[in-house]
Design an enzyme around this catalytic site. Structure first.
Site, PDB file in Angstrom:
ATOM      1  CG  ASP A  65      -1.944   0.988   1.308  1.00  0.00           C
ATOM      2  OD1 ASP A  65      -2.398   1.404   0.230  1.00  0.00           O
ATOM      3  OD2 ASP A  65      -2.356   1.372   2.431  1.00  0.00           O
ATOM      4  CD  GLU A 118      -3.467   8.324  -3.984  1.00  0.00           C
ATOM      5  OE1 GLU A 118      -3.266   7.269  -3.352  1.00  0.00           O
ATOM      6  OE2 GLU A 118      -3.619   9.428  -3.436  1.00  0.00           O
ATOM      7  CG  HIS A 164      -5.331   8.268   3.724  1.00  0.00           C
ATOM      8  ND1 HIS A 164      -4.880   8.956   2.627  1.00  0.00           N
ATOM      9  CD2 HIS A 164      -5.266   6.952   3.396  1.00  0.00           C
ATOM     10  CE1 HIS A 164      -4.541   8.092   1.674  1.00  0.00           C
ATOM     11  NE2 HIS A 164      -4.775   6.867   2.108  1.00  0.00           N
ATOM     12  N   GLY A 194      -9.058   5.526   2.287  1.00  0.00           N
ATOM     13  CA  GLY A 194      -9.650   6.331   3.365  1.00  0.00           C
ATOM     14  C   GLY A 194     -11.076   5.936   3.670  1.00  0.00           C
ATOM     15  CB  SER A 196     -11.641   4.048   8.438  1.00  0.00           C
ATOM     16  OG  SER A 196     -10.663   3.052   8.511  1.00  0.00           O
ATOM     17  CB  THR A 218      -8.272   5.083  10.629  1.00  0.00           C
ATOM     18  OG1 THR A 218      -7.322   5.724   9.783  1.00  0.00           O
ATOM     19  CG2 THR A 218      -8.407   5.874  11.916  1.00  0.00           C
TER      20      THR A 218
HETATM   21  O1  G3H Z   1      -2.900   5.032   3.765  1.00  0.00           O
HETATM   22  C1  G3H Z   1      -2.418   4.262   4.555  1.00  0.00           C
HETATM   23  C2  G3H Z   1      -2.338   4.381   5.995  1.00  0.00           C
HETATM   24  O2  G3H Z   1      -3.518   4.657   6.644  1.00  0.00           O
HETATM   25  C3  G3H Z   1      -1.187   5.195   6.487  1.00  0.00           C
HETATM   26  O3  G3H Z   1      -0.377   4.222   6.917  1.00  0.00           O
HETATM   27  O4  G3H Z   1       1.010   5.126   8.770  1.00  0.00           O
HETATM   28  O5  G3H Z   1       1.422   2.904   7.699  1.00  0.00           O
HETATM   29  O6  G3H Z   1       1.959   5.007   6.458  1.00  0.00           O
HETATM   30  P1  G3H Z   1       1.105   4.356   7.497  1.00  0.00           P
HETATM   31  P1  13P Z   2      -8.208   4.859   6.468  1.00  0.00           P
HETATM   32  O1  13P Z   2      -7.101   4.833   7.478  1.00  0.00           O
HETATM   33  O2  13P Z   2      -8.901   6.152   6.421  1.00  0.00           O
HETATM   34  O3  13P Z   2      -9.105   3.709   6.618  1.00  0.00           O
HETATM   35  O4  13P Z   2      -7.498   4.704   5.031  1.00  0.00           O
HETATM   36  C1  13P Z   2      -6.795   3.540   4.765  1.00  0.00           C
HETATM   37  C2  13P Z   2      -6.093   3.611   3.469  1.00  0.00           C
HETATM   38  O5  13P Z   2      -6.460   4.292   2.559  1.00  0.00           O
HETATM   39  C3  13P Z   2      -4.918   2.761   3.333  1.00  0.00           C
HETATM   40  O6  13P Z   2      -4.316   2.916   2.091  1.00  0.00           O
HETATM   41 ZN    ZN Z   3      -4.448   4.940   1.350  1.00  0.00          ZN
END
Ligand code: G3H
Ligand code: 13P
Ligand code: ZN
Length: 288
Positions: A65, A118, A164, A194, A196, A218
Site C-alpha cells: 500500500d 494513484e 485518510h 480512506g 474507514s 484507521t
Molecule cells: O494510507 C495508509 C495508511 O492509513 C497510512 O499508513 O502510517 O502505515 O503510512 P502508514
Molecule cells: P483509512 O485509514 O482512512 O481507513 O485509510 C486507509 C487507506 O487508505 C490505506 O491505504
Molecule cells: Zn491509502
C-alpha cells in the site's frame, strides 16, 4: 472487497481469520512505514505465514500500500513476495507520475504482479494543511484516462473528496466525477482509499459507480489500540503481553467482520436489484 492494513502478526491474524470465517476473498496490505518499522522481509514472512497457515481455501491477496518509489516496489515484490503493489506518485506532476508508474508496471508485470496507481490526492489526517482545496486535489477524469492508457495499470486509486483517517472529508463525495472517471476507464478497477469512516450509503453509491475495493486502516488501528488501553487500565500490572494482545487481535477480527458483512450485504442487495430489473425487462419483452 476490503483491503485491510496490517503491521504485525496479531493484526494480520484478526484480518485473515475474519475473511476466512466469512469465506470472503480479501486483501491484507502493508505500507512502507511498516517496512521501516518491521523490515520488508520480516513483515512479508509474517503475513505470508499467516495467510498460508490460516486462510485455507479462502483467497487472500497480499499487497503493498502506498509504495513511494522504485525501491519500495522491489522490496515488496522480491523481499515480501507480494501479489500486487501500489505506486503512489500522486504528489508528483502527471508526467512524472506516468513515467514512474510505467516503469513499475513494466517491472511488476514481468513478474506476474499487479499494479495500482494513484491520481489526485487522498489527504492524511494531521499530515496536511487543515484547509483543503478539493477541486485542486481530486482526480481529473481525462488525466486518469491518460494514465491508464499510457501505463497499463491494473487498478486506480481515485480522489473524489475522500481522505485518510478521520480527516474531515468533502461534505459529499463528487459522484459526478466518479461517474465520469468510470465512463472513461470502464475496465480499470477503482480503489477507494480512506474508507474507514465511510458508512453503508456511501459505500453502496461508490460500488454502483464502479468502485471495487475499499481501503481500511484507521478503524482497525483504533479497535486494536482501544482494546489494549482497556486491557492495560490505569495501572499497568500486566506481565504477560499476550494477555493484552489476544483481545486486541479479537477486536480487529470483529471490526473486519463488521466491514466484510457490510460489503456482502451491499453486494447482495445490488445483485437482487439487478435480478429484479432483469425480470422486469424480460416480463415487458414477453408482453410485447
Ligand atoms: O494510507 C495508509 C495508511 O492509513 C497510512 O499508513 O502510517 O502505515 O503510512 P502508514
Ligand atoms: P483509512 O485509514 O482512512 O481507513 O485509510 C486507509 C487507506 O487508505 C490505506 O491505504
Ligand atoms: Zn491509502
Amino acid at each position: 472487497m476490503g483491503a485491510f492494513n496490517t503491521f504485525n502478526m496479531e493484526m494480520t491474524q484478526g484480518i485473515v481469520r475474519a475473511a476466512h470465517d466469512l469465506n470472503k476473498p480479501s486483501i491484507v496490505q502493508v505500507t512502507t512505514s511498516t517496512f521501516k518499522y518491521a523490515g520488508c522481509r520480516s513483515i512479508g514472512k509474517v503475513v505470508r505465514g499467516v495467510i498460508e497457515t490460516e486462510s485455507n481455501s479462502n483467497p487472500m491477496g497480499f499487497h503493498l500500500d502506498h509504495g513511494k518509489n522504485f525501491d519500495d516496489i522491489v522490496c515488496g515484490i522480491e523481499e515480501a513476495e507480494m501479489d500486487s503493489v501500489m505506486i503512489d506518485a500522486s504528489l508528483l506532476s502527471l508526467r512524472e507520475n506516468i513515467s514512474i508508474t510505467k516503469r513499475v508496471v513494466d517491472y511488476a508485470h514481468e513478474k506476474g504482479v499487479a499494479v495500482q496507481a494513484e491520481l489526485g490526492k487522498v489527504p492524511y489526517v494531521g499530515r496536511e494543511e487543515q484547509t483543503i482545496d478539493w477541486d485542486e486535489l481530486m482526480t481529473k477524469p481525462e488525466e486518469a484516462q491518460q494514465l491508464v492508457e499510457e501505463t497499463g495499470i491494473d487498478a486506480l486509486a481515485v480522489g473524489i473528496g475522500n481522505a485518510h483517517g478521520f480527516f474531515p472529508e468533502r461534505p459529499e463525495p463528487d459522484w459526478e466525477r466518479l461517474k465520469k472517471i468510470r465512463q472513461l476507464i470502464p475496465d480499470t478497477p477503482l480503489i477507494m482509499h480512506g474508507a474507514s469512516d465511510w458508512g453503508r450509503d456511501r459505500i453502496k453509491q461508490a460500488v454502483k459507480l464502479g468502485v471495487t475495493c475499499f481501503n481500511i486502516d484507521t478503524d482497525n488501528r483504533l479497535a486494536f489500540i482501544t482494546s489494549i488501553c482497556r486491557a492495560v487500565g490505569p495501572r499497568c500490572d500486566v506481565t504477560d503481553p499476550r494477555k493484552i494482545l489476544d483481545p486486541a487481535r479479537t477486536a480487529v477480527y470483529e471490526k473486519v467482520k463488521e466491514k466484510i458483512e457490510m460489503f456482502n450485504s451491499i453486494s447482495s442487495e445490488l445483485t437482487a436489484n439487478k435480478d429484479d430489473q432483469n425480470k422486469k425487462y424480460q416480463l415487458s419483452d414477453s408482453e410485447e
